[in-house]
Scaffold this motif. Structure first.
Motif, short mmCIF file in Angstrom:
data_model
loop_
_atom_site.label_atom_id
_atom_site.label_comp_id
_atom_site.label_asym_id
_atom_site.label_seq_id
_atom_site.Cartn_x
_atom_site.Cartn_y
_atom_site.Cartn_z
N GLY A 398 38.51 34.55 36.72
CA GLY A 398 38.06 35.81 37.32
C GLY A 398 39.23 36.64 37.83
N HIS A 399 38.96 37.94 37.95
CA HIS A 399 40.02 38.87 38.37
C HIS A 399 40.43 38.64 39.82
CE1 HIS A 399 40.18 41.35 34.74
NE2 HIS A 399 38.86 41.19 34.65
N GLY A 400 39.49 38.19 40.66
CA GLY A 400 39.84 37.89 42.04
C GLY A 400 40.89 36.80 42.13
N THR A 401 40.73 35.77 41.29
CA THR A 401 41.72 34.69 41.26
C THR A 401 43.05 35.19 40.71
OG1 THR A 401 39.96 33.07 40.93
CG2 THR A 401 42.20 32.40 40.33
N GLY A 402 42.97 36.09 39.72
CA GLY A 402 44.22 36.67 39.19
C GLY A 402 44.99 37.42 40.26
N ASP A 403 44.26 38.21 41.08
CA ASP A 403 44.93 38.93 42.18
C ASP A 403 45.54 37.94 43.17
OD1 ASP A 403 44.21 41.30 41.04
OD2 ASP A 403 42.50 41.67 42.38
N ALA A 404 44.81 36.87 43.49
CA ALA A 404 45.33 35.87 44.42
C ALA A 404 46.57 35.18 43.85
CB ALA A 404 44.24 34.83 44.74
N ALA A 405 46.61 35.00 42.55
CA ALA A 405 47.78 34.38 41.91
C ALA A 405 49.00 35.29 42.05
CB ALA A 405 47.49 34.10 40.44
N LEU A 406 48.80 36.60 41.91
CA LEU A 406 49.92 37.53 42.09
C LEU A 406 50.42 37.51 43.53
CD1 LEU A 406 48.68 40.61 40.00
CD2 LEU A 406 50.28 38.82 39.31
N VAL A 407 49.50 37.42 44.49
CA VAL A 407 49.90 37.34 45.90
C VAL A 407 50.70 36.07 46.15
CG1 VAL A 407 49.03 37.10 48.27
CG2 VAL A 407 47.94 38.73 46.69
N HIS A 408 50.27 34.96 45.54
CA HIS A 408 50.99 33.68 45.68
C HIS A 408 52.40 33.80 45.10
CE1 HIS A 408 51.70 29.36 45.71
NE2 HIS A 408 52.06 29.45 44.43
#
Length: 508
Positions: A398-408
């Motif tokens: 999901g895109h939410g997880t993708g955004d969280a991965a970029l934050v990480h």
């Protein structure tokens, strides 16, 4: 006895000399005079005797001539510290200072500081002084003596050791004072900013200002960091001022609408009161009427008043409906302006998702670092990295997880890289790292180290470990190259890394 005149103290001094049966010598007179006045006389600088000593000091060799010149300067400025240094210099020459030239023996070799080293030490003292402020006059005086001694030519090492010892001892106090002043100012600034934040919990405009200022005053302080926050604050203040003015304008329009609404309600109340008065008067006339002829005009007045009241009600209803619609529009406009104000407080040159610089912030950092690198003749590298298989992460988790991965990724990068290294989000899953004072090989090594850290710091999503890797290209800025050209070369290196199997770093 501080209020007694000098003549009275002098008479009392003579009386005491006679009473104590002391010889009227200058030393006895001075001692009793100081005892009575309670203020010791300043020590007299023996310029005459020192001039006699100067005339018999040897001055044949270059070292002796230099010391004689320093002796002359010390007498002229009545400088005991410099005199001490000159005497130590003569002692190190292996000479008897009172011997004449005829009886002088051959001087033993004396260790002197090379002129180039002495000049470097003098420059070091000169560059240190501005950081000490003007509070301690003595440390500036000692620094001036030391630099003059160093630049006088072939300074004896033993004298230099003595003068450096005196200067460094005084310097330690000055630096401690400056450190205490800096810590105290930072503490006061934090107290002010925290108080602003506490008093403006509902005002996002002030909250944004306070947070940025607190970040700027948190150690360790660097010029790059202060410059970045200063630029950010200027942009925030400009945007906030603009949005603030529009908000105030909308609020004034709301006030005008409410005033019109209240005025119209007052008119309706007045009209209603007049109507009720007319009805009461007409009812009273009908009650007293004895014939239909008397009732007819009263009924006509009632019908006229009723029609007027109905017309006023319809007009008032329409006006109130219009006012309501305009009020809703203004309320929505104020809410929109407030949202814009909140966004301006939180971000100006930074990406709202990852907290890294955005394209505008990257342009400013590159402009500043390129100018600095060319000014100091230092190297500058830029690295462009792209997250591997990012589309697969979005599709599977999901895109939410993708955004969280970029934050990480951004968080790990800020932890691993140096404080002076700046991270910017260049595109969707592309980032640019600006690496000051870094050669090409060092830049490749730094990006490889970041890759290793990402393999040990897993990104967790619903207890699932997600491995994040990236491919990167690194380019060192050429002499006449622009920031766009350097980033373009780094981008080409990144594509080579992708084609070579991903999770690689390539030099451009």
């Amino acid at each position: 006895m501080a209020d007694r005149s000098p003549s009275e103290i002098a008479r009392e001094t003579l009386k005491q000399l006679a009473t104590r049966r002391l010889a009227p010598t200058p030393d006895n007179y001075q001692a009793i005079y100081e005892e009575i006045s309670g203020a010791p006389s300043p020590a007299i600088f023996p310029e005459g005797p020192l001039r006699h000593i100067q005339r018999v000091l040897p001055g044949q060799t270059p070292a002796q001539k230099r010391l004689l010149g320093q002796f002359e300067t010390a007498i002229t400025h009545k400088d005991w510290s410099a005199l001490q240094g000159v005497m130590v210099g003569y002692a190190n020459l292996g000479l008897n200072p009172v011997a004449t030239s005829a009886s002088a023996t051959t001087p033993e070799p004396v260790a002197v500081v090379p002129d180039d080293l002495a000049e470097q030490m003098a420059r070091l003292v000169d560059t240190t002084l501005p950081a000490l402020g003007e509070d301690d006059a003595r440390v500036h005086e000692l620094a001036g003596q030391l630099t003059r001694f160093l630049r006088d030519g072939a300074p004896p090492a033993s004298t230099l050791v003595l003068m450096l010892s005196n200067f460094s001892y005084r310097l330690s106090f000055a630096t401690e004072d400056q450190a205490a002043i800096r810590a105290g100012l930072l503490t006061l600034l934090h107290m002010v900013f925290e108080n602003i934040a506490a008093l403006s919990a509902d005002d996002q405009w002030l909250q944004g200002q306070a947070e940025a200022l607190m970040a700027a005053s948190t150690p360790p302080l660097t010029l790059r960091r202060l410059d970045d926050v200063q630029r950010r604050l200027k942009d925030v203040i400009f945007k906030q001022t603009e949005a603030r003015e529009r908000t105030v304008e909308a609020q004034e329009q709301m006030k005008d609408l409410l005033a019109t609404f209240i005025e119209r309600l007052a008119q309706m109340t007045t009209s209603s009161s007049n109507f009720h008065g007319t009805m009461e008067r007409c009812a009273e006339l009908i009650g007293r009427a004895t014939s239909l002829e008397e009732i007819a005009p009263v009924l006509q007045e009632v019908m006229t008043a009723t029609r007027a009241m109905a017309l006023d009600s319809r007009i008032a209803h329409g006006e109130l409906q219009t006012l309501r619609e305009r009020t809703e529009e203004k309320r929505a406009e104020i809410a929109k302006l407030q949202a814009e104000l909140d966004r301006a407080s939180a971000q100006a040159r930074h990406d709202p998702l990852t907290g890294s610089l955005n394209r505008k912030g990257l342009d400013e950092v590159m402009e500043r670092e390129i100018a600095r690198a060319r000014r100091h003749g230092s190297s500058l590298c830029v690295a462009l990295l792209d997250v591997d298989n990012f589309k697969a992460i979005n599709d599977r988790l999901g895109h939410g997880t993708g955004d969280a991965a970029l934050v990480h990724l951004a968080q790990v990068t800020r932890t691993v890289m140096r404080p002076q290294d700046m991270l910017a989000r260049y595109g969707g899953e592309e980032f640019v790292l600006v690496l000051p004072d870094t050669s090409l090989s060092q830049g490749v090594e730094a990006m490889t180290r970041l890759q290793r850290e990402l393999t040990t710091r897993f990104f967790l999503q619903d207890n699932e470990k997600v491995l994040i890797t990236f491919s990167a290209g690194v380019a060192q800025l050429a002499t006449t190259e622009t920031s766009s050209e350097a980033i373009r070369r780094a981008d080409q290196g990144m594509y080579l890394a992708k084609r070579s199997g991903k999770n690689r770093v390539m030099a451009a």
